[in-house]
Design a protein around this motif. Sequence first.
Motif, mmCIF file in Angstrom:
data_model
loop_
_atom_site.group_PDB
_atom_site.id
_atom_site.type_symbol
_atom_site.label_atom_id
_atom_site.label_comp_id
_atom_site.label_asym_id
_atom_site.label_seq_id
_atom_site.Cartn_x
_atom_site.Cartn_y
_atom_site.Cartn_z
ATOM 1 N N ARG A 86 0.812 -1.219 0.000
ATOM 2 C CA ARG A 86 0.000 0.000 0.000
ATOM 3 C C ARG A 86 0.845 1.270 0.000
ATOM 4 N NH1 ARG A 86 -5.370 -0.611 0.896
ATOM 5 N NH2 ARG A 86 -6.106 -2.694 1.484
ATOM 6 N N LEU A 87 1.952 1.268 0.743
ATOM 7 C CA LEU A 87 2.747 2.476 0.901
ATOM 8 C C LEU A 87 3.928 2.550 -0.059
ATOM 9 C CD1 LEU A 87 2.736 2.747 4.807
ATOM 10 C CD2 LEU A 87 1.145 3.748 3.148
ATOM 11 N N GLY A 88 4.309 1.411 -0.624
ATOM 12 C CA GLY A 88 5.358 1.400 -1.626
ATOM 13 C C GLY A 88 6.752 1.676 -1.088
ATOM 14 N N ARG A 89 7.628 2.005 -2.008
ATOM 15 C CA ARG A 89 9.033 2.221 -1.677
ATOM 16 C C ARG A 89 9.268 3.260 -0.573
ATOM 17 N NH1 ARG A 89 14.027 -0.157 -1.869
ATOM 18 N NH2 ARG A 89 15.558 1.484 -1.588
ATOM 19 N N PRO A 90 8.482 4.361 -0.512
ATOM 20 C CA PRO A 90 8.705 5.348 0.554
ATOM 21 C C PRO A 90 8.605 4.756 1.960
ATOM 22 C CG PRO A 90 7.348 6.305 -1.162
ATOM 23 C CD PRO A 90 7.496 4.851 -1.492
ATOM 24 N N ILE A 135 9.175 -5.896 1.251
ATOM 25 C CA ILE A 135 9.797 -5.867 -0.074
ATOM 26 C C ILE A 135 9.012 -6.733 -1.053
ATOM 27 C CG2 ILE A 135 11.842 -6.664 -1.350
ATOM 28 C CD1 ILE A 135 13.529 -5.515 0.964
ATOM 29 N N ALA A 136 8.480 -7.861 -0.574
ATOM 30 C CA ALA A 136 7.619 -8.689 -1.434
ATOM 31 C C ALA A 136 6.363 -7.911 -1.828
ATOM 32 C CB ALA A 136 7.245 -9.984 -0.716
ATOM 33 N N GLY A 137 5.818 -7.129 -0.892
ATOM 34 C CA GLY A 137 4.650 -6.304 -1.202
ATOM 35 C C GLY A 137 4.980 -5.218 -2.203
ATOM 36 N N ILE A 138 6.107 -4.558 -2.010
ATOM 37 C CA ILE A 138 6.541 -3.508 -2.934
ATOM 38 C C ILE A 138 6.821 -4.098 -4.309
ATOM 39 C CG2 ILE A 138 8.400 -1.868 -3.419
ATOM 40 C CD1 ILE A 138 8.686 -1.537 -0.353
ATOM 41 N N GLY A 139 7.405 -5.296 -4.341
ATOM 42 C CA GLY A 139 7.773 -5.933 -5.601
ATOM 43 C C GLY A 139 6.610 -6.520 -6.367
ATOM 44 N N GLY A 140 5.393 -6.453 -5.815
ATOM 45 C CA GLY A 140 4.223 -6.929 -6.538
ATOM 46 C C GLY A 140 4.019 -8.427 -6.496
ATOM 47 N N MET A 141 4.554 -9.109 -5.490
ATOM 48 C CA MET A 141 4.340 -10.550 -5.384
ATOM 49 C C MET A 141 2.848 -10.829 -5.196
ATOM 50 S SD MET A 141 6.111 -13.165 -2.623
ATOM 51 C CE MET A 141 6.595 -14.806 -3.163
ATOM 52 N N ALA A 142 2.327 -11.803 -5.922
ATOM 53 C CA ALA A 142 0.918 -12.161 -5.794
ATOM 54 C C ALA A 142 0.607 -12.534 -4.350
ATOM 55 C CB ALA A 142 0.579 -13.314 -6.726
ATOM 56 N N THR A 212 20.622 -2.435 -7.604
ATOM 57 C CA THR A 212 19.733 -1.295 -7.781
ATOM 58 C C THR A 212 18.772 -1.193 -6.619
ATOM 59 O OG1 THR A 212 18.151 -2.651 -8.971
ATOM 60 C CG2 THR A 212 19.839 -1.531 -10.276
ATOM 61 N N ASP A 213 18.132 -0.024 -6.462
ATOM 62 C CA ASP A 213 17.223 0.194 -5.344
ATOM 63 C C ASP A 213 15.863 -0.406 -5.578
ATOM 64 O OD1 ASP A 213 19.048 1.516 -3.859
ATOM 65 O OD2 ASP A 213 18.504 3.513 -4.575
ATOM 66 N N ALA A 214 15.526 -0.706 -6.832
ATOM 67 C CA ALA A 214 14.197 -1.223 -7.106
ATOM 68 C C ALA A 214 14.180 -2.726 -6.987
ATOM 69 C CB ALA A 214 13.766 -0.833 -8.528
ATOM 70 N N PRO A 215 13.221 -3.282 -6.208
ATOM 71 C CA PRO A 215 13.157 -4.724 -6.069
ATOM 72 C C PRO A 215 12.620 -5.390 -7.318
ATOM 73 C CG PRO A 215 11.336 -3.696 -4.867
ATOM 74 C CD PRO A 215 12.214 -2.585 -5.387
ATOM 75 N N HIS A 216 12.925 -6.657 -7.467
ATOM 76 C CA HIS A 216 12.464 -7.460 -8.599
ATOM 77 C C HIS A 216 10.948 -7.609 -8.550
ATOM 78 C CE1 HIS A 216 12.412 -10.638 -11.593
ATOM 79 N NE2 HIS A 216 11.803 -11.416 -10.741
ATOM 80 N N GLN A 217 10.306 -7.512 -9.674
ATOM 81 C CA GLN A 217 8.841 -7.619 -9.733
ATOM 82 C C GLN A 217 8.462 -9.097 -9.811
ATOM 83 O OE1 GLN A 217 6.677 -4.869 -9.679
ATOM 84 N NE2 GLN A 217 8.548 -3.814 -9.097
ATOM 85 N N ALA A 218 8.198 -9.708 -8.667
ATOM 86 C CA ALA A 218 7.790 -11.119 -8.655
ATOM 87 C C ALA A 218 6.295 -11.205 -8.618
ATOM 88 C CB ALA A 218 8.394 -11.822 -7.440
#
Length: 219
Positions: A86-90, A135-142, A212-218
């Motif tokens: 919900r809150l993302g990377r910030p 990080i799993a939430g930020i990365g879009g894990m199902a 990199t700062d962006a997590p992998h989109q799992a």
Amino acid sequence: MTQQLEDLLAHAGPILFYLAVWGLVFVGTALFVGIVLPFVTGDSLLFAAGIVSGLLPDRISIVVLAAGVAVAAIAGDQVGFLLGRRLGRPYLTRRTGRWTRTAIRRTERFYELFGWWSVVIGRYIPWGRVLVPPIAGIGGMAYWRFLTANVVGAFSWGVLITVIGYFAASDPTVRPIAYAVAGIVIVASVVAGIRAWALDRRRRDPAGNGPTDAPHQAS
């Protein structure tokens, strides 16, 4: 020592003991407390609580204790995952401190390398159990993928470490085995962390840039 524990529980009551252990496990991941107090909210807490149950089985039920720890661990990870989604990377970048920022980058790479298994293995690594869920939430894990890994990791961690502590205190004949299993769990956690670090090093680009700062989109 046993008499002192009995006196303490006589005044505080078993319910307060359960709630204290479960509460610490929950806030360890849900509120990031595990980053600054890993030994108070992690393996050491569970092992000590299991020992108390083994010394005072009439007052502290190992079944109730271990089941509650597993539920608290699952719930804490769920909060971390949902906050990350919900809150993302910030949500993570607000965390201050050089060590914390380094741990976040390391966990992002760990998640990228291991995906579903990072949630399971991360439960046995102090920084992993706190940082992998958001990080799993930020990365879009199902969500359902996260939930299954969360249940497997949190349940096995919560029950295993607590029950090891129980047998280490209650049954002298299996005490060496209990300590050996505890040692294996600790060594496996360290090995998993080292392997993630080694794989991270191998996958750095030729220029020597860090992850990199962006997590992998799992998914």
